[in-house]
Write an enzyme that holds these catalytic residues in place. Structure first.
Site, PDB file in Angstrom:
ATOM      1  NE  ARG A   1      -3.537  -0.067   2.847  1.00 28.82           N
ATOM      2  CZ  ARG A   1      -4.790   0.021   2.428  1.00 28.82           C
ATOM      3  NH1 ARG A   1      -5.303  -0.923   1.690  1.00 28.82           N
ATOM      4  NH2 ARG A   1      -5.544   1.053   2.754  1.00 28.82           N
TER       5      ARG A   1
ATOM      6  CG  ASN B   1      -5.756   4.372   6.178  1.00 26.36           C
ATOM      7  OD1 ASN B   1      -5.286   5.404   5.689  1.00 26.36           O
ATOM      8  ND2 ASN B   1      -6.255   3.401   5.443  1.00 26.36           N
TER       9      ASN B   1
ATOM     10  CD  GLU C   1      -1.038   3.640 -17.007  1.00 20.87           C
ATOM     11  OE1 GLU C   1      -1.341   4.729 -16.515  1.00 20.87           O
ATOM     12  OE2 GLU C   1      -0.789   2.632 -16.312  1.00 20.87           O
TER      13      GLU C   1
ATOM     14  CE  LYS D   1       2.174   1.933 -14.252  1.00 24.40           C
ATOM     15  NZ  LYS D   1       0.822   2.385 -14.288  1.00 24.40           N
TER      16      LYS D   1
ATOM     17  CE  LYS E   1      -2.514  -1.519  -6.517  1.00 26.14           C
ATOM     18  NZ  LYS E   1      -2.170  -1.259  -7.927  1.00 26.14           N
TER      19      LYS E   1
HETATM   20  C1  G6P Z   1      -2.616   5.538  -6.893  1.00 25.26           C
HETATM   21  C2  G6P Z   1      -2.019   4.301  -7.554  1.00 25.26           C
HETATM   22  C3  G6P Z   1      -2.338   4.311  -9.044  1.00 25.26           C
HETATM   23  C4  G6P Z   1      -3.847   4.409  -9.252  1.00 25.26           C
HETATM   24  C5  G6P Z   1      -4.442   5.608  -8.522  1.00 25.26           C
HETATM   25  C6  G6P Z   1      -5.954   5.532  -8.500  1.00 25.26           C
HETATM   26  O1  G6P Z   1      -1.965   6.672  -7.338  1.00 25.26           O
HETATM   27  O2  G6P Z   1      -0.632   4.259  -7.360  1.00 25.26           O
HETATM   28  O3  G6P Z   1      -1.848   3.131  -9.644  1.00 25.26           O
HETATM   29  O4  G6P Z   1      -4.106   4.514 -10.620  1.00 25.26           O
HETATM   30  O5  G6P Z   1      -4.016   5.626  -7.162  1.00 25.26           O
HETATM   31  O6  G6P Z   1      -6.318   4.420  -7.718  1.00 25.26           O
HETATM   32  P1  G6P Z   1      -7.643   3.605  -7.869  1.00 25.26           P
HETATM   33  O7  G6P Z   1      -7.562   2.543  -6.830  1.00 25.26           O
HETATM   34  O8  G6P Z   1      -8.764   4.566  -7.632  1.00 25.26           O
HETATM   35  O9  G6P Z   1      -7.687   3.053  -9.260  1.00 25.26           O
END
Ligand code: G6P
Length: 613
Positions: free
Chosen positions: A27, A101, A485, A489, A608
């Site tokens: 996370r 959290n 995207e 990355k 995450k």
């Molecule tokens: C974070 C993650 C991304 C994700 C974004 C939205 O930044 O690192 O990988 O695209 O959140 O998250 P979700 O769970 O709403 O798709």
């Protein structure tokens, strides 16, 4: 983002909490801590840095004796990552320990009030205000449950809390608002956690706490109360996936494993929804009359899910002829959008818990729009809140940098587009059938892009360019959306500055940054636009760029004439091409990150599941 584990049982708590926290590392976090309640009261251990630091400090948990405890991985918001700011936070009275959290928005006011009452603070965290608030009420009334209930009434913001009270050994109170928390039922032991993997080794029976819910439990019993303090029966759910699905299974990193899981995830997402050459979407009703009444479709999301929305804008508008706009959830909330019953708002989220996305969904509902969520995590807040939900069946995604969630979200977008286009009659039968056939073969096409030859080429490209300082991703139309995207990355996992630009826009500014050795990754997978895009390649080559071009296999020959390296992907129906175009970009980011020595699965500063705004 922060991870919580709580345990009340008959085993030693500390090793079990450490094990649970290790399953929540994905996370994103920067410090960790434990509080175990033993015969002589609280034993607290906290450490900045990786969980391993804490593990060593407490000798794998052997130093903390007791069968009840709470553990936490912290992603700093209020106050830098440090031992003192780590959770658990213990009240000034020493009687209350809290893991949290979320964000307490009225932290400053609570602090001021408590300071005025003579309570001292020792950390910079908003969580300490919660610990002290509960602690203060407890000093007044001596009742653990009542003091938590009183404190919660005064807290504004988002929270999942695990709370211990020194005078109530064996009991944990958990309460949540806008941050995820699950309860796990065991035999002679009970658990709380931010997410399933933390406790799946011990139980498969869970309950998802709703906002305002409180769980008061020990090793044997649990009582659930709702926001009004009334006892409620929570539905017991059985987790059907196994822990192995959330483990690396022989791969060096979760990100790589999840890249290779994409064919399977796509099959699981697509096949149940294709029946007799048509799309059938989980009972979703989208009539011609309803769709014709729509003035606009909004797609709202964060991060990579937002980039799925950008692809979807092109796809839906082209196939359904309905004006469509992609918006970042954090902007949607506050821009006073023109949203009402004539809008369909599609919310995209892997976790189903992203704070801004959830808030945007609520805002859209408040304004009267119909809402449809595309979500991966069953039972998540977004899935529960939206009017309709279509799940991506990607399985648990652990790597911070999303891969299989992205491509399965895209697959749902394709299915939804087809369903709407069919209802509206905006797509020819021939085209419709071709997309259906394309969807059927999409998983194996993804497999073929992951072939050894491409992997070798990408390895070579990654080695060659990993020391570059800047990268540009360019492409036109759907390719430009996928560039967003691909570029993200690279930033996320390789810490390499990278920008994505529509190829035609490059000359309006960014081309001034192209010089000898600048890396340009060009997506040129759209036949009709190939020549235009190769012209843009020539423009950057003329200024010294090193160009990697990803194109259709049939166009690789001409691409080789202009680019330094090329990677060919099979052609599929143009609507579906973005999925195949993305795969080499995922691998490229992964490989560049490895070459740069980055911690691929735990990229710095990232989380995450972003449960704070
Ligand atoms: C974070 C993650 C991304 C994700 C974004 C939205 O930044 O690192 O990988 O695209 O959140 O998250 P979700 O769970 O709403 O798709």
């Amino acid at each position: 983002m922060c991870g919580i584990v709580g345990y009340a049982g008959h085993h030693q708590a500390a090793p079990l909490l450490l094990d649970g926290l290790s399953k929540l590392e994905y996370r994103g976090y920067d410090s960790a801590g434990l509080c175990v309640q033993g015969e002589n009261g609280f034993q607290v251990a906290k450490a900045k840095g990786r969980l391993q630091v804490l593990r060593e400090q407490v000798h794998d948990g052997q130093d903390l004796i007791g069968t009840v405890g709470i553990g936490h991985t912290r992603w700093a918001t209020h106050g830098a990552p440090s031992d003192v700011n780590s959770h658990p936070q213990v009240s000034d009275s020493g009687r209350i320990a809290v893991v949290h959290n979320g964000i307490i928005e009225n932290d400053a006011a609570l602090r001021a009030d408590l300071l005025a009452k003579g309570v001292s603070f020792h950390s910079e965290t908003d969580t300490e205000a919660v610990a002290n608030l509960i602690g203060w009420y407890y000093e007044q009334c001596g009742d653990f449950v009542a003091s938590v209930r009183q404190a919660v009434k005064r807290i504004r913001g988002s929270y999942a809390l695990g709370i211990l009270c020194e005078d109530n050994p064996g009991t944990i109170i958990a309460v949540k608002q806008d941050s995820p928390l699950i309860f796990g039922f065991g035999k002679g032991e009970n658990f709380i956690a931010s997410d399933v993997p933390a406790i799946l080794k011990y139980t498969q029976t869970v309950a998802y706490l709703d906002d305002g819910d409180m769980a008061i439990f020990n090793n044997e019993y649990v009582t659930f109360l709702n926001a009004a303090g009334e006892p409620v029966a929570k539905q017991r759910e059985t987790i059907t996936w196994e822990l192995a699905a959330a483990e690396r299974g022989g791969y060096d990193h979760f990100m790589l494993k999840e890249i290779y899981e994409q064919p399977k995830a796509l099959r699981a997402t697509i096949s149940p929804r294709l029946m007799g050459g048509r799309v059938v979407l989980d009972g979703l009703e989208l009539s011609k009359e309803y769709l014709q009444s729509l003035k606009k479709i909004y797609l709202v999301a964060c991060g990579s899910a937002y980039y799925v929305s950008v692809v979807a804008k092109y796809t839906i508008e082209k196939a359904c002829r309905i004006p469509t706009e992609a918006m970042m959830a954090s902007e949607f909330r506050y821009c006073d959008p023109v949203v009402n019953e004539h809008n369909l708002v599609i919310i995209i989220s892997q976790s189903g818990e992203t704070a801004d996305t959830l808030a945007a969904l609520r805002e859209a509902k408040r304004r009267g729009a119909r809402t449809l969520a595309i979500v991966n995590v069953v039972g998540s807040a977004i899935a529960k809140t939206a009017d309709d939900v279509i799940y991506t069946w990607a399985g648990p995604e652990i790597a911070v940098a999303t891969t299989k969630a992205f491509t399965t979200q895209l697959a749902v977008v394709y299915l939804l587009t087809l369903a709407m286009a069919e209802a509206l009659g905006t797509m020819s039968q021939e085209d419709y059938t071709q997309v259906i056939q394309g969807l059927e073969k999409l998983p194996e096409q993804v497999e073929s892009v992951l072939c050894e030859e491409n992997v070798k080429k990408i390895d070579y490209v990654a080695k060659r360019y990993c020391d570059h300082h800047d990268a540009f991703y360019i492409g036109r139309n759907l390719d430009s959306a996928i560039c967003l995207e691909g570029s993200l990355k690279l930033k996320e996992v390789a810490y390499l500055h990278s920008e994505a630009y529509p190829a035609g826009e490059l000359k309006h500014g960014p081309i001034s940054l192209i010089e000898d050795g600048t890396l340009v990754v060009c997506l040129a997978t759209i036949r009709e636009l190939f020549e235009k895009t190769t012209s843009n390649i020539k423009e950057v080559k003329a200024r010294g760029a090193d160009v990697v071009c990803i194109t259709l296999e049939e166009l690789e020959g001409p691409a080789e004439q202009v680019a330094d390296s090329t990677i060919g992907i099979p052609a599929i129906h143009p609507m579906l091409q973005p999925t195949l175009a993305l795969i080499p970009l995922q691998l490229l980011a992964y490989d560049v990150a490895l070459n740069r020595g980055c911690d691929v699965d735990k990229p710095r500063n990232l989380a995450k599941s972003v449960t704070v705004e």
